[in-house]
Design a protein around this motif. Sequence first.
Motif, PDB file in Angstrom:
ATOM      1  N   HIS A   6       0.843  -1.189   0.000  1.00 40.01           N
ATOM      2  CA  HIS A   6       0.000   0.000   0.000  1.00 40.01           C
ATOM      3  C   HIS A   6       0.878   1.238   0.000  1.00 40.01           C
ATOM      4  CE1 HIS A   6      -3.275  -2.678   0.804  1.00 40.01           C
ATOM      5  NE2 HIS A   6      -2.814  -3.008   2.006  1.00 40.01           N
ATOM      6  N   ASP A  11       1.804  -4.042   5.178  1.00 40.36           N
ATOM      7  CA  ASP A  11       0.622  -4.522   5.899  1.00 40.36           C
ATOM      8  C   ASP A  11       0.917  -4.771   7.363  1.00 40.36           C
ATOM      9  OD1 ASP A  11      -1.412  -4.583   3.997  1.00 40.36           O
ATOM     10  OD2 ASP A  11      -0.712  -6.476   3.160  1.00 40.36           O
ATOM     11  N   ASN A  93      -9.019   5.510   4.354  1.00 42.54           N
ATOM     12  CA  ASN A  93      -8.259   4.734   5.333  1.00 42.54           C
ATOM     13  C   ASN A  93      -6.773   4.951   5.047  1.00 42.54           C
ATOM     14  OD1 ASN A  93      -7.021   2.841   6.958  1.00 42.54           O
ATOM     15  ND2 ASN A  93      -7.983   1.056   6.006  1.00 42.54           N
ATOM     16  N   GLY A  95      -4.389   4.029   7.100  1.00 42.76           N
ATOM     17  CA  GLY A  95      -3.615   3.058   7.853  1.00 42.76           C
ATOM     18  C   GLY A  95      -3.035   1.981   6.950  1.00 42.76           C
ATOM     19  N   ASN A  96      -2.606   0.881   7.555  1.00 39.67           N
ATOM     20  CA  ASN A  96      -1.991  -0.202   6.791  1.00 39.67           C
ATOM     21  C   ASN A  96      -2.706  -1.530   7.020  1.00 39.67           C
ATOM     22  OD1 ASN A  96      -1.085  -0.365   9.456  1.00 39.67           O
ATOM     23  ND2 ASN A  96       0.916  -1.208   8.902  1.00 39.67           N
ATOM     24  N   ALA A 168      -6.854  -0.401   2.985  1.00 39.19           N
ATOM     25  CA  ALA A 168      -5.995   0.781   3.043  1.00 39.19           C
ATOM     26  C   ALA A 168      -5.977   1.480   1.693  1.00 39.19           C
ATOM     27  CB  ALA A 168      -4.577   0.367   3.438  1.00 39.19           C
ATOM     28  N   ASP A 169      -5.923   2.801   1.741  1.00 43.03           N
ATOM     29  CA  ASP A 169      -5.817   3.652   0.549  1.00 43.03           C
ATOM     30  C   ASP A 169      -7.076   3.706  -0.295  1.00 43.03           C
ATOM     31  OD1 ASP A 169      -3.317   4.564   1.041  1.00 43.03           O
ATOM     32  OD2 ASP A 169      -2.290   3.263  -0.370  1.00 43.03           O
TER      33      ASP A 169
END
Length: 397
Positions: A6, A11, A93, A95-96, A168-169
Amino acid sequence: MIGSSHAVGTDAGKSVENTFTLDYQVSGVSQGTITNDSAYTGGAGDPSPVIDPAGPTNFTVDRMIDLAVTADNSGLVVPSNAQDRILQYTITNLGNDHQAYSFSIADVAGDDFDATGLEITYSRAATDLNGDGDTLDACEAEIVDAPLTATVPGTAAGSASYTCDIPADLPFTVELSGDIPDTLADSNIDNLVLVAETRNPNAWAVEAVAPSVGGVTANDADGTNTITGLAENVFADGTGTSEEADKDGRMSAQSSFVVTSPDLVAEKRVWVLRTESDGTACAGEAVPAVEPTTEYPTPGACVLYTIEVTNTAENAGSDAENIDVSDILPENVAFVSATTSGFNIPGTLTFKKADNTTNCDGTAGETCTVALTGAGLAAEVGTTDATAQLYIRAIVR
């Protein structure tokens, strides 16, 4: 599952291993390689390696909890007595790992009025979350235009319904709709804050250990890093408004309804009328009632640009006059024709090349400015919005 790379990083739950080798000599004689790589094998004739039985060094990538909330149409101009006006927000989002989200609305005190009937819906393009080759699983399907319940003002973030798993993303939109009271003065404002709170998903992207599904995602309880094992949650979110705090797993953004009457709104869309066409055929294409979905914008296709103007004023005398619309067609399309519909004052329609004197004729490399000037759009008394259209047909070069 969603790919493991990502833009925001590795991750959560991924184990990162690292090895080393150390070679040396004594009196010019090579000695056995020292390494922590348990799979290491030396070359033919090399001394036996010395392998650290502890094996490679490793650590577990922790879970970064971060999100963005953006007001896409802040300061939305609305007329009095308008129904179902929509403030749009984009949630991402950052985050990972997969996350879910719940939402609440904060109606800011001290502004001019309060919209009524507030409701939230959210949607995103369907994503194959579990990698089974389709997007037909219950969680994947229900997120598309799914309404959220318990979204009245005052609902605490975390207590409302929550979304499906968001990778994510992946940005997705949240729409906050409301009704505008009658007899409001121009420039009256209603400020509304959308608060998003991070919730546990159905499954993490990498870790097999399932979270407490739908629970409010909690920061690492002891505040001490454990180098290996399960990923620990680390809050990294900032602050959007005073409705939430730094590193609390929540984020918010303020948007506003701003009253103006009469109220003109405009929307532009493009439809592909015919995959294979020419100037004569394209000019004769009728405007369909719904968008064709089996035609493609390949070179030679006929496309229809529609600029729709809406007067949402509902009181007599709230007519819009001297409407000017200008649209510049890029050189990637060849101008075919332009027409209007629905204006009670037709205005003047022109289509000029860059020199502003010569009419567009589809010549290769030209840009074309299509302009409507001096048009009028009367308000419809009652609850029906008045609409008019500028249609531009063109061929994809």
